[in-house]
Write an enzyme that holds these catalytic residues in place. Sequence first.
Site: not given
Length: 327
Positions: A140, A143-144
Amino acid sequence: MSDTIEKVKCLIIGSGPAGYTAAIYAARANMNPVLYQGSQPGGQLTTTNEVENFPGYPEGITGPEMMIQLQKQAERFNTDVRDGWITKVDFSGDVHKVWVNDTKEIHCDTVIISTGASAKYLGLESEQKYLKLGGGVSACAVCDGFFYRNQEVVIVGAGDSACEEAHYLSKLCKKVTMLVRRDEFRASKIMAARVQNTENIEILYNTETDEVLGDGQVVTGVRVFNNQTNEKHEIPATGFFVAIGHKPNTDVFKDYLDLDATGYIINAVPGTSKTNVEGVFVSGDAADHVYRQAITAAGTGCMAALDAERYLAAKDAGFEVSTSTYN
Ligand code: NDP
């Protein structure tokens, strides 16, 4: 088979942000929810290291810690959180039948499906090692990606997701190397053109991952090979992103619910959590291949609990309920 059938007003299947948020709302509405956690208690977020984009956590929080807090919040209002895997359902009648671990049978007035989706990984030992260590493997970018600012990363995949994520990463990272296993993209022309025209994205066609390299703790590079020539080379990188698709966890519902070609549950009424079966609602990534964020999953968990409550209220008041009669 058990001979005692349990009756439940609101059964929630799945324990990610969608399931726990549905539980918090359903419990506070006196629906006495029972929540089955499934095979990965806490859902996909438990494979995430740091969560910095969920509102309310100014310092960030780890995925597993966040899921513990969501569980505690659901239990504070007496959600009955249980271990167990739903192995069979029968949504053909007025009462929805659900089997847990092939043995226990439950009859439910309402069911909220929050079973999520699982990111696909390559399955390489080195990939799984650094994924488990939280050392630089991610599925992701939204997300990261932030953790790899001004660094060099590698992304695998050639679909719309991979293009979207590569483009997202290109705005944060110094360089993005994209590994495409064929000599062309699967993505739509417009998405492929976007990455092809981005200066700091290098695309390697006919290229696959041989091994994710690291120092035992974190990723330091990726060894790749050209599947036409078998030539290998190493690419320095601190992040390895896998964007080769997701699989929604919906197989068990396929005989009763409308699913799209990939297996995502289709909302019977767009903008609601309603499925094609009265009293069965869906929240989170099981119906969402577009946003796939913890916060959107939580939002749809809330919607599912409110829709379930309104459905029960309409039914209790003696109305003939259909997807359009309770809003
Ligand atoms: P897709 O299934 O469309 O693409 C998966 C990609 O991963 C393919 O290019 C495939 O390669 C590659 N792949 C699969 N396995 C491997 C492997 N083992 N090694 C290397 N590469 C591999 O998944 P997406 O998640 O990209 O998209 C899912 C759906 O969501 C699609 O319908 C897409 O259009 C849609 N979507 C739309 C978006 C938008 O419109 N904004 C954004 C994101 C998704 P190959 O091509 O060789 O099979």
